[in-house]
Scaffold this motif. Sequence first.
Motif, mmCIF file in Angstrom:
data_model
loop_
_atom_site.group_PDB
_atom_site.id
_atom_site.type_symbol
_atom_site.label_atom_id
_atom_site.label_comp_id
_atom_site.label_asym_id
_atom_site.label_seq_id
_atom_site.Cartn_x
_atom_site.Cartn_y
_atom_site.Cartn_z
ATOM 1 N N HIS A 129 37.253 41.036 50.203
ATOM 2 C CA HIS A 129 37.789 40.119 49.200
ATOM 3 C C HIS A 129 37.277 38.696 49.444
ATOM 4 C CE1 HIS A 129 40.558 38.459 46.271
ATOM 5 N NE2 HIS A 129 40.938 37.559 47.193
ATOM 6 N N ARG A 130 37.222 38.315 50.712
ATOM 7 C CA ARG A 130 36.707 36.995 51.035
ATOM 8 C C ARG A 130 35.204 36.889 50.745
ATOM 9 N NH1 ARG A 130 38.799 32.584 51.380
ATOM 10 N NH2 ARG A 130 37.654 31.897 53.248
ATOM 11 N N ALA A 190 39.764 45.180 53.302
ATOM 12 C CA ALA A 190 40.096 44.529 52.032
ATOM 13 C C ALA A 190 40.041 43.012 52.173
ATOM 14 C CB ALA A 190 41.480 44.983 51.576
ATOM 15 N N GLN A 221 44.238 47.935 44.464
ATOM 16 C CA GLN A 221 43.771 47.478 45.758
ATOM 17 C C GLN A 221 44.406 48.315 46.886
ATOM 18 O OE1 GLN A 221 44.061 43.329 46.509
ATOM 19 N NE2 GLN A 221 43.102 42.717 44.562
ATOM 20 N N PHE A 276 37.426 44.811 44.977
ATOM 21 C CA PHE A 276 38.732 44.344 45.423
ATOM 22 C C PHE A 276 39.281 43.248 44.524
ATOM 23 C CE2 PHE A 276 36.880 46.325 49.100
ATOM 24 C CZ PHE A 276 37.959 46.992 49.685
ATOM 25 N N ALA A 277 38.607 42.973 43.423
ATOM 26 C CA ALA A 277 39.120 42.012 42.437
ATOM 27 C C ALA A 277 39.802 42.772 41.323
ATOM 28 C CB ALA A 277 37.975 41.154 41.897
#
Length: 470
Positions: free
Chosen positions: A217-218, A213, A231, A224-225
Amino acid sequence: MQHQSRFNFLLLFLVLLCVSMKASARHKFSHGRRSVQERVVNVNGHRDVCADIIGPNWNKITKKGKSPCKTLVVWVPKKTGFTEFVKVNKQNEVEGGFSIAVFCHALQKLPFNIQPIFKPFINEMGQMNGTYDQLLKQIEDRKCEAVAGDVTIRGNRAQYVSFTAPYLSAEVYMLVRATHEWNQTLWTFLRLFTKRLWRSLICACILIGITLAILEHRAGNPKFARPFYRQLIMIMWFPISTFFFHEGKILNKCSKVVLVMWLCMIFIVVQIFTATLSAWLTLDQLHPKLPPSFQNVGYQKGSFIKEFIIEEYHCSRCNLRTLNSYEEFQNALSNGSVDAVFDVLPYIDLFLSKYGSDYMKHGPINQESGIAFAFARGSPLLQKFSEAVINVIESKIMLDLKKIYLGLSTLDKSQPNRALPQSLDIESFIGLYIFMVIVMIVAIIASEISLCIKDNKVHDQDDEEEKPKM
């Protein structure tokens, strides 16, 4: 003619000389053989058993101590089927046995010399002349007499004899038939791993999900937004859906490394789980078939076990069966004439070493003081002999005697039952967990470095595009 007569005379002289030398050698040989035979016969004409057991070193050591008894009369029990401890032949001569060997070695360690005279406790028919209690009463008030054999120390016996230090343990065990059972249930597969290991595996999967995650996300993965509770679901579901259902889309290359590591971990765990499950399911478990009552049991003839069974289980005397050999033990248990056989541990182990595949021991039923030698109360030999027995037990001699007479190397086969395999704990996977944590940390660091380099390149390009416009 004169020369010929001299030659004949010389030839006759040589012949007579050879005959005389041969006769002298034969006499010496026969005298030597008689001297060897005399070494195993004591002054009273009895066979010197200790000389046969110990060999030429028997009583050859010069001892300064003065013996309180010139000779020691040693009474031994005669058995027909249990000859490992005391063996008496058909001519009613004591030949040896484990107990006799220990007794002789203890005599060898006394500070004075004493000549034993072994006598079997028999009647006119050549059979055992009563029980062990009657054998012990034979030496009552006789200071220079003893009993050597598999004699168990008992409180009632200590009233008329004194015992040395025990040289064997003598717990009472029950010998019963074994039943083959497979101890598996619906939840057997959960028992393969300990609870702590199951919890650690679940935590490892959650940790991998959190790492994915963070990485995705990165990298800007839209899955994952989402709200926080979604999440959390994605953290658990994303590794599985990506590999098995091809639903997830990976944007970060470091996430692929973590997923490969996770797949390797799952593969290793599954292989170990499968191997352990196979061992659990195929293991044949033996369990003792305990009788519902003790009204139909057997015991060794002449043993104190008879009184013990009657006192402990309130059994009727008519239902107790005396057994004289290991073969009778086996036949009585196999044909159902007895439901169980009671005896002390050494005999139970010896039986199981021969017939252990279908029988088991259960116990200990009762703790006895041990097997020892007996002397008359107040005997001047008791204290020194007890010290000598302890010295024999603590020496290598004891192990050698157990191998020779009791077959110590086979006693590890006396109990064929095997316990269930041990459940695997977290220590079995600690190396895998450390490797997994290192991979996740390296993946996060590598991802951040990659993103920083990418952001710097983007900023540089933006700066270059803005310069011409200025």
